[in-house]
Scaffold this motif. Sequence first.
Motif, short mmCIF file in Angstrom:
data_model
loop_
_atom_site.label_atom_id
_atom_site.label_comp_id
_atom_site.label_asym_id
_atom_site.label_seq_id
_atom_site.Cartn_x
_atom_site.Cartn_y
_atom_site.Cartn_z
N LEU A 5 0.82 -1.21 0.00
CA LEU A 5 0.00 0.00 0.00
C LEU A 5 0.85 1.26 0.00
O LEU A 5 0.64 2.18 -0.82
N PHE A 6 1.82 1.34 0.90
CA PHE A 6 2.57 2.58 1.10
C PHE A 6 3.94 2.60 0.39
O PHE A 6 4.61 3.62 0.42
N GLY A 7 4.33 1.48 -0.19
CA GLY A 7 5.64 1.45 -0.84
C GLY A 7 6.76 1.01 0.07
O GLY A 7 7.92 0.94 -0.34
N GLY A 8 6.44 0.69 1.31
CA GLY A 8 7.45 0.23 2.24
C GLY A 8 6.87 0.02 3.63
O GLY A 8 5.86 0.63 3.99
N ALA A 9 7.49 -0.87 4.38
CA ALA A 9 7.06 -1.14 5.75
C ALA A 9 8.23 -1.81 6.47
O ALA A 9 9.32 -1.95 5.91
N ALA A 10 7.98 -2.21 7.71
CA ALA A 10 9.04 -2.87 8.47
C ALA A 10 8.43 -3.70 9.59
O ALA A 10 7.29 -3.45 10.02
N LEU A 11 9.17 -4.70 10.03
CA LEU A 11 8.86 -5.46 11.23
C LEU A 11 9.87 -5.06 12.30
O LEU A 11 11.08 -5.12 12.05
N ILE A 12 9.37 -4.67 13.45
CA ILE A 12 10.25 -4.29 14.56
C ILE A 12 10.17 -5.36 15.64
O ILE A 12 9.07 -5.73 16.07
N CYS A 13 11.32 -5.84 16.06
CA CYS A 13 11.39 -6.87 17.10
C CYS A 13 11.38 -6.19 18.48
O CYS A 13 12.25 -5.37 18.78
N VAL A 14 10.39 -6.55 19.27
CA VAL A 14 10.21 -5.95 20.60
C VAL A 14 10.43 -7.02 21.66
O VAL A 14 9.79 -8.07 21.63
N GLU A 15 11.33 -6.76 22.59
CA GLU A 15 11.59 -7.67 23.70
C GLU A 15 11.01 -7.09 24.99
O GLU A 15 11.13 -5.90 25.25
N ASP A 16 10.41 -7.96 25.79
CA ASP A 16 9.90 -7.52 27.08
C ASP A 16 11.05 -7.04 27.97
O ASP A 16 12.06 -7.75 28.14
N GLY A 17 10.91 -5.83 28.49
CA GLY A 17 11.91 -5.30 29.41
C GLY A 17 13.14 -4.73 28.75
O GLY A 17 14.07 -4.32 29.45
N LYS A 18 13.18 -4.70 27.42
CA LYS A 18 14.35 -4.16 26.72
C LYS A 18 13.95 -2.92 25.93
O LYS A 18 12.88 -2.87 25.33
N SER A 19 14.81 -1.94 25.93
CA SER A 19 14.56 -0.72 25.17
C SER A 19 14.79 -0.97 23.69
O SER A 19 15.64 -1.78 23.30
N LEU A 20 14.05 -0.26 22.85
CA LEU A 20 14.17 -0.43 21.41
C LEU A 20 15.52 0.03 20.87
O LEU A 20 15.95 -0.40 19.80
N ASP A 21 16.21 0.90 21.59
CA ASP A 21 17.48 1.41 21.09
C ASP A 21 18.67 0.53 21.46
O ASP A 21 19.82 0.86 21.17
N THR A 22 18.40 -0.61 22.14
CA THR A 22 19.48 -1.56 22.46
C THR A 22 19.61 -2.59 21.34
O THR A 22 18.64 -2.95 20.68
N GLU A 23 20.83 -3.07 21.16
CA GLU A 23 21.07 -4.06 20.09
C GLU A 23 20.41 -5.38 20.43
O GLU A 23 20.38 -5.81 21.59
#
Length: 255
Positions: A127-145
């Motif tokens: 639809l938009f020409g692009g998207a992404a899947l983001i991996c989310v861990e419980d108790g972990k910040s998104l900016d951590t590897e």
Amino acid sequence: MDTQRELASRLILQGHLTAENALDEALRLTDADCFALNQPTLSTFAAYKNVKYDLLTLQYNLLTYLYKTYGILAKVCDVPVDDAYRYGGFDISAETIDDNELKELKNKLARSNDIEQLKQARKWARLFGGAALICVEDGKSLDTELDFAKLKDSEIKFMPVERWRLNYTEGNIMTPGGDWYLCNYQMLSNDMQLKVHPSRIKLVKGKEAPFLIQQQTQFWGMSVLEQIFMDMNQFFKSRNVLFELMDEAKTDVIK
């Protein structure tokens, strides 16, 4: 003796074109000949009047409400993805785990709804020409590897997001070294976005576009509606005209 171009020009001027020779003679003409003969529709320049230069892919709000309003356009985005995953979409196999562990993995994918999240990301990409899947861990910040060695003891989920919820600091999303930010708002500012480590992002690009268009889309891709919308617009206009004619044809009965 007349050249082929001169013969074609004379036939057009004298009105001697027939169904058999018209296309053959017209193809012999240059663009200059077409304008000299007052036949601009035979010129390649006529194509400029039948293309649009603004990109539907870049119009986030319009795409959103086209998807919401017209079911047929939503089907164009959704049905190919649903069909691709109708029987699972892929097979899971691994030499390092036994059959029981493989069965447990498949059950985990089903319980976590991971396949549905992947499908949704692909639909947004169409639809938009692009998207992404983001991996989310419980108790972990998104900016951590993302540490793959420790994922066994972690509860992870995948979040599908369309390209407009992600901001990349480089002009080309394939250029390394930039920072990714996740945003829930259309207007980006430092206090409205969360930094996301690149290891947590799986990009899903849209339809591959020519280079001139890639530069405008930050190298994401095109919406699948880009190349069919002019035809669909004719359909919508024809339907609206039909409804207007039907409305005018009504006979008011006054008692």
